[in-house]
Write a protein that holds these residues in place. Sequence first.
Motif, PDB file in Angstrom:
ATOM      1  N   VAL A 164       0.914  -1.172   0.052  1.00 48.38           N
ATOM      2  CA  VAL A 164       0.118  -0.080  -0.018  1.00 48.38           C
ATOM      3  C   VAL A 164       0.861   1.230  -0.030  1.00 48.38           C
ATOM      4  O   VAL A 164       0.704   2.007  -0.775  1.00 48.38           O
ATOM      5  N   ALA A 165       1.841   1.277   0.856  1.00 47.57           N
ATOM      6  CA  ALA A 165       2.708   2.412   0.913  1.00 47.57           C
ATOM      7  C   ALA A 165       3.570   2.556  -0.341  1.00 47.57           C
ATOM      8  O   ALA A 165       3.775   3.862  -0.879  1.00 47.57           O
ATOM      9  N   ALA A 166       4.075   1.570  -1.070  1.00 48.08           N
ATOM     10  CA  ALA A 166       4.642   1.752  -2.292  1.00 48.08           C
ATOM     11  C   ALA A 166       3.629   2.127  -3.340  1.00 48.08           C
ATOM     12  O   ALA A 166       4.166   3.068  -4.198  1.00 48.08           O
ATOM     13  N   TYR A 167       2.430   1.540  -3.530  1.00 47.67           N
ATOM     14  CA  TYR A 167       1.344   2.307  -4.275  1.00 47.67           C
ATOM     15  C   TYR A 167       1.106   3.671  -4.391  1.00 47.67           C
ATOM     16  O   TYR A 167       1.099   4.622  -5.292  1.00 47.67           O
ATOM     17  N   MET A 168       1.090   4.079  -2.885  1.00 46.55           N
ATOM     18  CA  MET A 168       0.853   5.463  -2.701  1.00 46.55           C
ATOM     19  C   MET A 168       1.771   6.350  -2.370  1.00 46.55           C
ATOM     20  O   MET A 168       1.744   7.678  -2.299  1.00 46.55           O
ATOM     21  N   GLY A 169       2.986   6.018  -2.471  1.00 49.55           N
ATOM     22  CA  GLY A 169       4.241   6.886  -2.485  1.00 49.55           C
ATOM     23  C   GLY A 169       4.448   7.226  -0.882  1.00 49.55           C
ATOM     24  O   GLY A 169       4.691   8.665  -0.823  1.00 49.55           O
ATOM     25  N   ILE A 170       3.982   6.497   0.013  1.00 50.74           N
ATOM     26  CA  ILE A 170       3.982   7.126   1.475  1.00 50.74           C
ATOM     27  C   ILE A 170       4.610   6.109   2.194  1.00 50.74           C
ATOM     28  O   ILE A 170       5.174   5.010   1.795  1.00 50.74           O
ATOM     29  N   GLU A 171       5.167   6.392   3.602  1.00 53.46           N
ATOM     30  CA  GLU A 171       5.912   5.340   4.176  1.00 53.46           C
ATOM     31  C   GLU A 171       4.618   4.399   5.017  1.00 53.46           C
ATOM     32  O   GLU A 171       3.647   4.799   4.983  1.00 53.46           O
ATOM     33  N   VAL A 172       5.204   3.323   5.680  1.00 60.24           N
ATOM     34  CA  VAL A 172       4.323   2.137   6.189  1.00 60.24           C
ATOM     35  C   VAL A 172       3.707   3.139   7.311  1.00 60.24           C
ATOM     36  O   VAL A 172       2.449   2.769   7.735  1.00 60.24           O
ATOM     37  N   ALA A 173       4.442   3.828   8.047  1.00 61.22           N
ATOM     38  CA  ALA A 173       3.710   4.343   9.182  1.00 61.22           C
ATOM     39  C   ALA A 173       2.545   5.160   8.810  1.00 61.22           C
ATOM     40  O   ALA A 173       1.597   5.486   9.527  1.00 61.22           O
ATOM     41  N   THR A 174       2.758   5.764   7.780  1.00 55.69           N
ATOM     42  CA  THR A 174       1.613   6.806   7.287  1.00 55.69           C
ATOM     43  C   THR A 174       0.455   6.049   6.861  1.00 55.69           C
ATOM     44  O   THR A 174      -0.822   6.395   7.041  1.00 55.69           O
ATOM     45  N   VAL A 175       0.520   4.929   6.175  1.00 55.56           N
ATOM     46  CA  VAL A 175      -0.468   4.034   5.865  1.00 55.56           C
ATOM     47  C   VAL A 175      -1.399   3.856   7.308  1.00 55.56           C
ATOM     48  O   VAL A 175      -2.540   3.942   7.417  1.00 55.56           O
ATOM     49  N   ARG A 176      -0.503   3.304   8.247  1.00 54.97           N
ATOM     50  CA  ARG A 176      -1.090   3.143   9.577  1.00 54.97           C
ATOM     51  C   ARG A 176      -1.871   4.114  10.122  1.00 54.97           C
ATOM     52  O   ARG A 176      -2.678   4.076  10.911  1.00 54.97           O
ATOM     53  N   SER A 177      -1.346   5.204   9.987  1.00 63.42           N
ATOM     54  CA  SER A 177      -1.818   6.570  10.468  1.00 63.42           C
ATOM     55  C   SER A 177      -3.168   6.831   9.775  1.00 63.42           C
ATOM     56  O   SER A 177      -4.122   7.299  10.298  1.00 63.42           O
ATOM     57  N   HIS A 178      -3.081   6.679   8.646  1.00 62.84           N
ATOM     58  CA  HIS A 178      -4.254   6.680   7.739  1.00 62.84           C
ATOM     59  C   HIS A 178      -5.442   5.925   8.116  1.00 62.84           C
ATOM     60  O   HIS A 178      -6.626   6.342   8.325  1.00 62.84           O
ATOM     61  N   VAL A 179      -5.168   4.697   8.424  1.00 67.24           N
ATOM     62  CA  VAL A 179      -6.147   3.565   8.995  1.00 67.24           C
ATOM     63  C   VAL A 179      -6.707   4.246  10.339  1.00 67.24           C
ATOM     64  O   VAL A 179      -7.769   4.022  10.474  1.00 67.24           O
ATOM     65  N   ARG A 180      -5.819   4.473  10.934  1.00 64.34           N
ATOM     66  CA  ARG A 180      -6.315   5.144  12.545  1.00 64.34           C
ATOM     67  C   ARG A 180      -7.331   6.296  12.447  1.00 64.34           C
ATOM     68  O   ARG A 180      -8.337   6.219  12.916  1.00 64.34           O
TER      69      ARG A 180
END
Length: 199
Positions: A164-180
Amino acid sequence: MPPATNGAQDVGDRGLPHSPDLPERRLALTFDAFDARHHTLWLRYAHTQVGGRAAAETVVDTTCARLLEHWPHVLAQESVARYAWAILKEEVARWLYEHDLQPVLVDTAAFHAAIRKLLLYETRDQFAVLQGEIGLYAAIDRLPERQYDVIVLRYVLHVPDEDVAAYMGIEVATVRSHVRHARRRLAKDLDVRGTETGE
């Protein structure tokens, strides 16, 4: 015009260097390899948005044609996966606009299961009430674009956080932040009390 990108390079795309004298056949082979890796997910994502297999194939075929037409330029991007994802989203938006439609999540069972897991409901009765009385699709649709993409990729299409991070060009931590943030927003929107918002 394809959008510019400036994120970190996807690990899976590092084997795709570009040089001006790269033969046409080798360019085609690198595209075929990239397409083979991502095509199925692109189709699945497009299907959740446009509502049918044939329409999804049209969207992905158009995406692939655009990528292939400018493949040397695409290879010069910092992240080929992120650039391709942006093109796919443009083509989804174009198809929806041309057909005067809004995005739909067509696999209802998968979507409801994803929402159940996302919000961690404590009782089935509570979820049944929500299913009957509240527009879950509308609640997801009201999420900011990045939160929406993360929720669809992670919970509906079961894509690992790293991808998800690679597709969206963001960090894994940011993916998890978006989920929260998405959990909190959905819980508030759906008036779910006592919803756990941790990972």
